[in-house]
Write a protein that holds these residues in place. Structure first.
Motif, PDB file in Angstrom:
ATOM      1  N   HIS A 164     -11.484 -25.421 -66.807  1.00 38.50           N
ATOM      2  CA  HIS A 164     -10.201 -25.959 -66.375  1.00 38.50           C
ATOM      3  C   HIS A 164     -10.383 -27.428 -66.034  1.00 38.50           C
ATOM      4  N   VAL A 165      -9.263 -28.134 -65.909  1.00 37.34           N
ATOM      5  CA  VAL A 165      -9.294 -29.532 -65.514  1.00 37.34           C
ATOM      6  C   VAL A 165      -9.072 -29.613 -64.007  1.00 37.34           C
ATOM      7  N   ILE A 166      -9.810 -30.479 -63.352  1.00 37.35           N
ATOM      8  CA  ILE A 166      -9.687 -30.674 -61.906  1.00 37.35           C
ATOM      9  C   ILE A 166      -8.653 -31.768 -61.659  1.00 37.35           C
ATOM     10  N   ASP A 167      -7.615 -31.427 -60.905  1.00 37.25           N
ATOM     11  CA  ASP A 167      -6.562 -32.371 -60.530  1.00 37.25           C
ATOM     12  C   ASP A 167      -6.574 -32.549 -59.026  1.00 37.25           C
ATOM     13  N   PHE A 168      -6.152 -33.726 -58.549  1.00 34.74           N
ATOM     14  CA  PHE A 168      -6.190 -33.954 -57.101  1.00 34.74           C
ATOM     15  C   PHE A 168      -5.200 -34.982 -56.587  1.00 34.74           C
ATOM     16  N   LEU A 169      -4.532 -35.717 -57.440  1.00 30.28           N
ATOM     17  CA  LEU A 169      -3.551 -36.702 -56.994  1.00 30.28           C
ATOM     18  C   LEU A 169      -2.176 -36.041 -56.954  1.00 30.28           C
ATOM     19  N   ASP A 170      -1.551 -36.031 -55.795  1.00 29.99           N
ATOM     20  CA  ASP A 170      -0.298 -35.289 -55.586  1.00 29.99           C
ATOM     21  C   ASP A 170       0.758 -36.216 -54.987  1.00 29.99           C
ATOM     22  N   PHE A 171       1.679 -36.672 -55.836  1.00 31.95           N
ATOM     23  CA  PHE A 171       2.781 -37.510 -55.365  1.00 31.95           C
ATOM     24  C   PHE A 171       3.996 -36.628 -55.130  1.00 31.95           C
ATOM     25  N   LEU A 189      -6.837 -30.278 -54.028  1.00 29.03           N
ATOM     26  CA  LEU A 189      -7.696 -29.767 -55.098  1.00 29.03           C
ATOM     27  C   LEU A 189      -6.934 -28.688 -55.853  1.00 29.03           C
ATOM     28  N   ALA A 190      -6.710 -28.948 -57.143  1.00 29.81           N
ATOM     29  CA  ALA A 190      -5.998 -28.000 -57.996  1.00 29.81           C
ATOM     30  C   ALA A 190      -6.750 -27.863 -59.312  1.00 29.81           C
ATOM     31  N   TYR A 191      -6.706 -26.674 -59.875  1.00 28.86           N
ATOM     32  CA  TYR A 191      -7.316 -26.417 -61.172  1.00 28.86           C
ATOM     33  C   TYR A 191      -6.214 -26.182 -62.183  1.00 28.86           C
ATOM     34  N   ILE A 207     -15.967 -34.907 -58.803  1.00 32.07           N
ATOM     35  CA  ILE A 207     -17.111 -34.355 -58.059  1.00 32.07           C
ATOM     36  C   ILE A 207     -16.883 -34.522 -56.564  1.00 32.07           C
ATOM     37  N   THR A 208     -16.418 -35.695 -56.164  1.00 30.98           N
ATOM     38  CA  THR A 208     -16.165 -35.963 -54.747  1.00 30.98           C
ATOM     39  C   THR A 208     -15.110 -35.015 -54.184  1.00 30.98           C
ATOM     40  N   ILE A 209     -14.012 -34.862 -54.881  1.00 30.76           N
ATOM     41  CA  ILE A 209     -12.918 -34.028 -54.367  1.00 30.76           C
ATOM     42  C   ILE A 209     -13.349 -32.560 -54.294  1.00 30.76           C
ATOM     43  N   THR A 210     -14.134 -32.096 -55.254  1.00 30.81           N
ATOM     44  CA  THR A 210     -14.572 -30.689 -55.209  1.00 30.81           C
ATOM     45  C   THR A 210     -15.587 -30.446 -54.100  1.00 30.81           C
ATOM     46  N   LYS A 211     -16.325 -31.480 -53.710  1.00 30.04           N
ATOM     47  CA  LYS A 211     -17.281 -31.331 -52.600  1.00 30.04           C
ATOM     48  C   LYS A 211     -16.577 -31.375 -51.239  1.00 30.04           C
ATOM     49  N   LEU A 212     -15.463 -32.097 -51.153  1.00 33.61           N
ATOM     50  CA  LEU A 212     -14.783 -32.286 -49.872  1.00 33.61           C
ATOM     51  C   LEU A 212     -13.643 -31.298 -49.614  1.00 33.61           C
ATOM     52  N   PHE A 213     -13.109 -30.676 -50.661  1.00 37.28           N
ATOM     53  CA  PHE A 213     -11.936 -29.811 -50.537  1.00 37.28           C
ATOM     54  C   PHE A 213     -12.228 -28.415 -51.074  1.00 37.28           C
ATOM     55  N   THR A 214     -11.467 -27.442 -50.585  1.00 36.04           N
ATOM     56  CA  THR A 214     -11.450 -26.111 -51.178  1.00 36.04           C
ATOM     57  C   THR A 214     -10.190 -26.006 -52.027  1.00 36.04           C
ATOM     58  N   LEU A 215     -10.187 -25.103 -52.977  1.00 37.27           N
ATOM     59  CA  LEU A 215      -9.049 -24.944 -53.878  1.00 37.27           C
ATOM     60  C   LEU A 215      -7.748 -24.797 -53.088  1.00 37.27           C
ATOM     61  N   GLY A 216      -6.772 -25.634 -53.399  1.00 40.16           N
ATOM     62  CA  GLY A 216      -5.469 -25.583 -52.750  1.00 40.16           C
ATOM     63  C   GLY A 216      -5.366 -26.381 -51.458  1.00 40.16           C
ATOM     64  N   GLU A 217      -6.492 -26.837 -50.936  1.00 42.07           N
ATOM     65  CA  GLU A 217      -6.474 -27.609 -49.690  1.00 42.07           C
ATOM     66  C   GLU A 217      -5.815 -28.969 -49.926  1.00 42.07           C
ATOM     67  N   GLU A 218      -4.941 -29.369 -48.985  1.00 35.17           N
ATOM     68  CA  GLU A 218      -4.234 -30.642 -49.074  1.00 35.17           C
ATOM     69  C   GLU A 218      -4.603 -31.550 -47.916  1.00 35.17           C
ATOM     70  N   LYS A 219      -4.624 -32.839 -48.187  1.00 40.98           N
ATOM     71  CA  LYS A 219      -4.856 -33.850 -47.154  1.00 40.98           C
ATOM     72  C   LYS A 219      -3.721 -34.858 -47.235  1.00 40.98           C
ATOM     73  N   PHE A 220      -2.919 -34.932 -46.176  1.00 40.14           N
ATOM     74  CA  PHE A 220      -1.823 -35.877 -46.086  1.00 40.14           C
ATOM     75  C   PHE A 220      -2.391 -37.294 -46.079  1.00 40.14           C
ATOM     76  N   VAL A 221      -1.876 -38.174 -46.943  1.00 41.55           N
ATOM     77  CA  VAL A 221      -2.311 -39.567 -46.987  1.00 41.55           C
ATOM     78  C   VAL A 221      -1.159 -40.483 -46.593  1.00 41.55           C
ATOM     79  N   THR A 222      -0.014 -40.321 -47.245  1.00 45.43           N
ATOM     80  CA  THR A 222       1.195 -41.087 -46.901  1.00 45.43           C
ATOM     81  C   THR A 222       2.392 -40.152 -46.992  1.00 45.43           C
ATOM     82  N   SER A 223       3.575 -40.690 -46.727  1.00 44.11           N
ATOM     83  CA  SER A 223       4.794 -39.876 -46.798  1.00 44.11           C
ATOM     84  C   SER A 223       5.135 -39.443 -48.219  1.00 44.11           C
ATOM     85  N   PHE A 224       4.464 -40.012 -49.214  1.00 45.62           N
ATOM     86  CA  PHE A 224       4.749 -39.661 -50.604  1.00 45.62           C
ATOM     87  C   PHE A 224       3.505 -39.275 -51.416  1.00 45.62           C
TER      88      PHE A 224
END
Length: 177
Positions: free
Chosen positions: A126-133, A57-59, A35-52
């Motif tokens: 669909h399933v909401i995915d958001f962790l991108d390593f 937000l992905a469906y 719920i948090t990620i869908t409120k803060l991001f649009t589909l495909g939007e990425e937020k850099f956190v670390t180098s890895f």
């Protein structure tokens, strides 16, 4: 020896409640994060956190790692039915083997993760995915895109993988006894 025999017996005096509680915590954390990620991001939007690691937000209309992503829609119902059947069987196993702590931890994590993703399939299709390593070196291995991104996943997927790992550990410990 009698202690081990009773610990692994088919009948258990342990309650189902703690294991369902663990599953409920996984479901709650999973759904709150989605719920948090869908409120803060649009589909495909990425937020850099670390180098890895990024948040994105992905469906995913398919299964793990986007398996059957483009199958035409039937997979939503198939994976929902499969997860609900697995959940029923897991509850049966939890009730039957409630005293086997590691085994039940594994099952409770898998149950919570499965139900978390079922909720997505039923509510959104669909399933909401958001962790991108990611890592540049990963782009050279099968299963990773050219930019070295591991397929995005979520807390439910993480709980399922952790539960599977605990299940394997429990089985290895049981076999070595």
């Amino acid at each position: 020896m009698a202690t081990n025999k009773s610990r692994f017996s088919a009948k258990s005096s342990s309650s189902l409640t703690p294991w369902l509680g663990i599953a409920a915590i996984v479901i709650l954390l999973d759904q709150l994060s989605k719920i948090t990620i869908t409120k803060l991001f649009t589909l495909g939007e990425e937020k850099f956190v670390t180098s890895f690691f990024n948040l994105v937000l992905a469906y995913n209309p398919g299964a793990a790692f986007s398996f059957l992503r483009d199958a035409g829609g039937w997979q939503r119902y198939f994976f929902t039915a499969l997860a609900l059947g697995a959940a029923a069987y897991i509850i049966f196993l939890l009730k039957k083997h409630g005293g086997q702590r590691l085994f039940c931890w594994a099952l409770a994590l898998i149950l919570g993760g499965a139900i978390g993703n079922v909720i997505d399939r039923l509510l959104y299709g669909h399933v909401i995915d958001f962790l991108d390593f990611h890592h540049k070196a990963l782009g050279h291995f099968p299963g990773f895109d050219l930019a070295g991104h591991f397929p995005a996943f979520n807390i439910a997927d993480s709980a399922i993988c952790l539960g599977a790992g605990l299940f394997i550990l429990d089985e290895l410990r049981r076999v070595n006894r």
